[in-house]
Design an enzyme around this catalytic site. Structure first.
Site, PDB file in Angstrom:
ATOM      1  N   GLU A   9      44.544  27.262  30.683  1.00  0.00           N
ATOM      2  CA  GLU A   9      44.774  26.248  31.041  1.00  0.00           C
ATOM      3  C   GLU A   9      43.721  24.955  31.675  1.00  0.00           C
ATOM      4  O   GLU A   9      43.151  25.935  32.460  1.00  0.00           O
ATOM      5  CB  GLU A   9      46.211  26.025  31.848  1.00  0.00           C
ATOM      6  CG  GLU A   9      47.072  24.783  32.510  1.00  0.00           C
ATOM      7  CD  GLU A   9      46.676  23.540  33.685  1.00  0.00           C
ATOM      8  OE1 GLU A   9      46.443  24.272  34.332  1.00  0.00           O
ATOM      9  OE2 GLU A   9      47.001  22.839  33.141  1.00  0.00           O
ATOM     10  N   CYS A  98      51.079  33.184  35.348  1.00  0.00           N
ATOM     11  CA  CYS A  98      50.413  32.071  35.416  1.00  0.00           C
ATOM     12  C   CYS A  98      50.516  32.278  36.867  1.00  0.00           C
ATOM     13  O   CYS A  98      51.417  32.885  37.937  1.00  0.00           O
ATOM     14  CB  CYS A  98      50.703  30.582  35.552  1.00  0.00           C
ATOM     15  SG  CYS A  98      50.329  29.854  36.111  1.00  0.00           S
ATOM     16  N   ASN A 199      43.750  42.683  27.754  1.00  0.00           N
ATOM     17  CA  ASN A 199      43.034  41.554  27.977  1.00  0.00           C
ATOM     18  C   ASN A 199      42.681  41.685  29.608  1.00  0.00           C
ATOM     19  O   ASN A 199      43.196  42.318  30.586  1.00  0.00           O
ATOM     20  CB  ASN A 199      44.174  40.196  28.319  1.00  0.00           C
ATOM     21  CG  ASN A 199      43.279  39.175  29.325  1.00  0.00           C
ATOM     22  OD1 ASN A 199      44.377  38.243  29.509  1.00  0.00           O
ATOM     23  ND2 ASN A 199      42.083  38.484  28.655  1.00  0.00           N
ATOM     24  N   GLY A 200      41.806  41.116  30.143  1.00  0.00           N
ATOM     25  CA  GLY A 200      41.115  40.629  31.073  1.00  0.00           C
ATOM     26  C   GLY A 200      39.361  41.385  31.145  1.00  0.00           C
ATOM     27  O   GLY A 200      38.814  42.650  31.225  1.00  0.00           O
ATOM     28  N   GLU A 201      38.325  40.548  31.377  1.00  0.00           N
ATOM     29  CA  GLU A 201      37.026  41.347  32.031  1.00  0.00           C
ATOM     30  C   GLU A 201      36.091  41.601  30.661  1.00  0.00           C
ATOM     31  O   GLU A 201      35.824  42.922  30.584  1.00  0.00           O
ATOM     32  CB  GLU A 201      36.777  42.418  33.619  1.00  0.00           C
ATOM     33  CG  GLU A 201      37.854  41.930  34.325  1.00  0.00           C
ATOM     34  CD  GLU A 201      37.009  40.372  35.168  1.00  0.00           C
ATOM     35  OE1 GLU A 201      35.312  40.529  35.153  1.00  0.00           O
ATOM     36  OE2 GLU A 201      37.697  39.671  35.326  1.00  0.00           O
ATOM     37  N   ARG A 224      37.286  34.171  29.150  1.00  0.00           N
ATOM     38  CA  ARG A 224      36.233  33.733  29.822  1.00  0.00           C
ATOM     39  C   ARG A 224      35.373  33.766  29.440  1.00  0.00           C
ATOM     40  O   ARG A 224      34.223  33.805  29.137  1.00  0.00           O
ATOM     41  CB  ARG A 224      36.403  33.578  31.749  1.00  0.00           C
ATOM     42  CG  ARG A 224      37.011  33.257  32.315  1.00  0.00           C
ATOM     43  CD  ARG A 224      37.694  33.927  33.688  1.00  0.00           C
ATOM     44  NE  ARG A 224      37.971  35.407  33.457  1.00  0.00           N
ATOM     45  CZ  ARG A 224      37.511  35.754  34.537  1.00  0.00           C
ATOM     46  NH1 ARG A 224      37.253  36.239  35.694  1.00  0.00           N
ATOM     47  NH2 ARG A 224      38.059  37.518  34.278  1.00  0.00           N
TER      48      ARG A 224
HETATM   49  C1  LIG Z   1      41.046  28.379  34.190  1.00  0.00           C
HETATM   50  C2  LIG Z   1      41.957  29.933  33.514  1.00  0.00           C
HETATM   51  C3  LIG Z   1      42.844  28.828  33.126  1.00  0.00           C
HETATM   52  C4  LIG Z   1      44.465  29.800  32.069  1.00  0.00           C
HETATM   53  N1  LIG Z   1      45.704  29.501  31.463  1.00  0.00           N
HETATM   54  C5  LIG Z   1      46.423  29.912  31.086  1.00  0.00           C
HETATM   55  C6  LIG Z   1      47.505  29.805  30.581  1.00  0.00           C
HETATM   56  O1  LIG Z   1      47.829  28.422  30.301  1.00  0.00           O
HETATM   57  N2  LIG Z   1      48.374  30.973  30.491  1.00  0.00           N
HETATM   58  C7  LIG Z   1      48.214  32.093  30.092  1.00  0.00           C
HETATM   59  O2  LIG Z   1      48.894  32.911  29.585  1.00  0.00           O
HETATM   60  N3  LIG Z   1      47.116  32.903  31.172  1.00  0.00           N
HETATM   61  C8  LIG Z   1      46.116  31.971  31.795  1.00  0.00           C
HETATM   62  N4  LIG Z   1      45.178  32.371  31.920  1.00  0.00           N
HETATM   63  C9  LIG Z   1      44.383  33.534  31.848  1.00  0.00           C
HETATM   64  C10 LIG Z   1      44.278  33.824  30.529  1.00  0.00           C
HETATM   65  O3  LIG Z   1      43.905  33.834  29.200  1.00  0.00           O
HETATM   66  C11 LIG Z   1      43.086  35.688  30.750  1.00  0.00           C
HETATM   67  O4  LIG Z   1      44.363  36.148  31.518  1.00  0.00           O
HETATM   68  C12 LIG Z   1      42.694  35.571  31.798  1.00  0.00           C
HETATM   69  O5  LIG Z   1      41.727  35.459  32.343  1.00  0.00           O
HETATM   70  C13 LIG Z   1      41.513  36.983  31.950  1.00  0.00           C
HETATM   71  O6  LIG Z   1      40.943  37.459  30.599  1.00  0.00           O
HETATM   72  P1  LIG Z   1      39.758  37.156  30.838  1.00  0.00           P
HETATM   73  O7  LIG Z   1      38.910  38.368  32.012  1.00  0.00           O
HETATM   74  O8  LIG Z   1      39.158  37.311  29.195  1.00  0.00           O
HETATM   75  O9  LIG Z   1      39.374  35.762  30.615  1.00  0.00           O
HETATM   76  C14 LIG Z   1      44.163  31.147  32.764  1.00  0.00           C
HETATM   77  C15 LIG Z   1      43.187  31.882  33.202  1.00  0.00           C
HETATM   78  C16 LIG Z   1      41.952  30.400  33.563  1.00  0.00           C
HETATM   79  C17 LIG Z   1      40.673  31.575  34.164  1.00  0.00           C
END
Ligand SMILES: Cc1cc2nc3c(=O)[nH]c(=O)nc-3n(C[C@H](O)[C@H](O)[C@H](O)COP(=O)(O)O)c2cc1C
Length: 318
Positions: A9, A98, A199-201, A224
């Site tokens: 988001e 969320c 998912n994550g990191e 990210r």
């Molecule tokens: C700025 C931001 C916005 C996010 N918005 C959503 C969202 O709208 N829906 C959702 O399920 N997860 C949302 N997430 C979580 C991400 O989808 C993801 O699960 C989380 O960032 C971990 O993955 P990553 O380490 O690859 O970033 C958001 C994360 C961030 C940092």
């Protein structure tokens, strides 16, 4: 292996999806969440967040885009889910991750991880409403404060009919603090018989390999990391590493930033673009030292043409 672009988001909008799927490596995208409270939302709410609905539910590169809903009311979620697939979404994703506790009366996202039965009711209602050929998927964290309900929640989501489950391997209380607990995903996989996406990191191809090893999941979701390194999915899909595809060189990243600016100028949404590009920079800085220096100049600019001019002069010097 499937690689999925995470819903984010405020950052991953259709322009970002367009660009990242064009670079390649992604099999599926999930939209930013559509908040559902107590009404059937008009079509324009869905098409604004997911203009891909107007072109067959895919980005121009042909990658499917699944609409994500967030809310707590099974019936309203079900009705909106039906509308989203009628409008062309190739399935529905439900947000149980969320971190915001209560937003605009809607108690959605991670707070529902404290209410296993409500998770079941929501997925069940949405599954009933959405024709069977469309996936209904859920995205969860490990829990709200702790992991006491992790397995119960995953079992409930699967029992309610979720087609697959994405696990962001941290609790809500963990926020975005490393690490992500990938071995927890393996425990979840033992108790459900649906695909589980890890998912994550994941910031580098080597993280993807370790995550897949520790979670046992074939499929991964990138958030990210895909913004920090726009060709991360392609690197992972292609094997990555020293003999594979390298991270995009900085001039190519600059060219992408300009492309993003041009998209936006065509759409002219006031400050929307400058806010989003600044968000994108906060991730690019993690991979590219040049982004840090450029951000110092860009930070104060608010209008697209000024930002574009800065990017052009930067590209000329690079
Ligand atoms: C700025 C931001 C916005 C996010 N918005 C959503 C969202 O709208 N829906 C959702 O399920 N997860 C949302 N997430 C979580 C991400 O989808 C993801 O699960 C989380 O960032 C971990 O993955 P990553 O380490 O690859 O970033 C958001 C994360 C961030 C940092």
């Amino acid at each position: 292996m499937r690689i999925i672009l995470a819903p984010m988001e405020g950052v991953v909008d259709h322009l970002m999806r367009e660009m990242l799927t064009e670079i390649g490596g992604f099999d599926l995208c999930i939209t930013e969440f559509v908040r559902v409270v107590d009404q059937l939302l008009p079509a324009r709410v869905f098409t604004r967040l997911c203009p891909e609905l107007l072109q067959g539910g895919k980005t121009r590169a042909g990658t499917p885009v699944r609409v994500q809903l967030l809310g707590q009311e099974p019936q309203w979620l079900a009705e909106n889910a039906f509308r989203a697939v009628q409008l062309g979404s190739p399935g529905i994703d439900l947000n149980f991750g969320c971190p915001a506790k209560t937003v605009n009366k809607s108690k959605g996202g991670a707070v529902l991880l404290r209410e296993t039965e409500q998770l079941y009711r929501i997925v069940h209602a949405v599954r009933q409403a959405v024709p069977v050929q469309f996936p209904v998927t859920a995205k969860m964290r490990l829990g709200y404060e702790d992991t006491s309900l992790t397995l119960d929640n995953a079992i409930a989501l699967a029992a309610a009919g979720a087609t697959e489950l994405t696990v962001h391997a941290r609790t809500k209380t963990d926020g975005y603090r490393p690490p992500a607990y990938w071995p927890w995903i393996a425990k979840i996989r033992e108790v459900v018989n649906i695909p589980v996406i890890a998912n994550g990191e994941i910031w580098q191809p080597s993280d993807a390999a370790l995550c897949r090893e520790q979670s046992g999941s074939t499929d991964i979701m990138l958030g990210r990391g895909a913004l920090a390194q726009p060709n991360l999915a392609l690197r992972i899909a292609g094997g990555g590493g020293s003999t594979g595809i390298e991270a995009l060189p900085w001039p190519e990243v600059l060219a992408l930033l300009m492309r993003y600016s041009e998209f936006e100028i065509a759409g002219d949404k006031g400050l929307y673009y400058s806010n989003r590009i600044k968000q994108w920079f906060s991730y690019l800085k993690l991979q590219y030292p040049q982004a840090e220096q450029l951000f110092a100049k860009l930070r104060l600019l608010r209008r697209s043409p000024e930002i574009l001019a800065l990017l052009q002069s930067e590209l000329a010097q690079s």
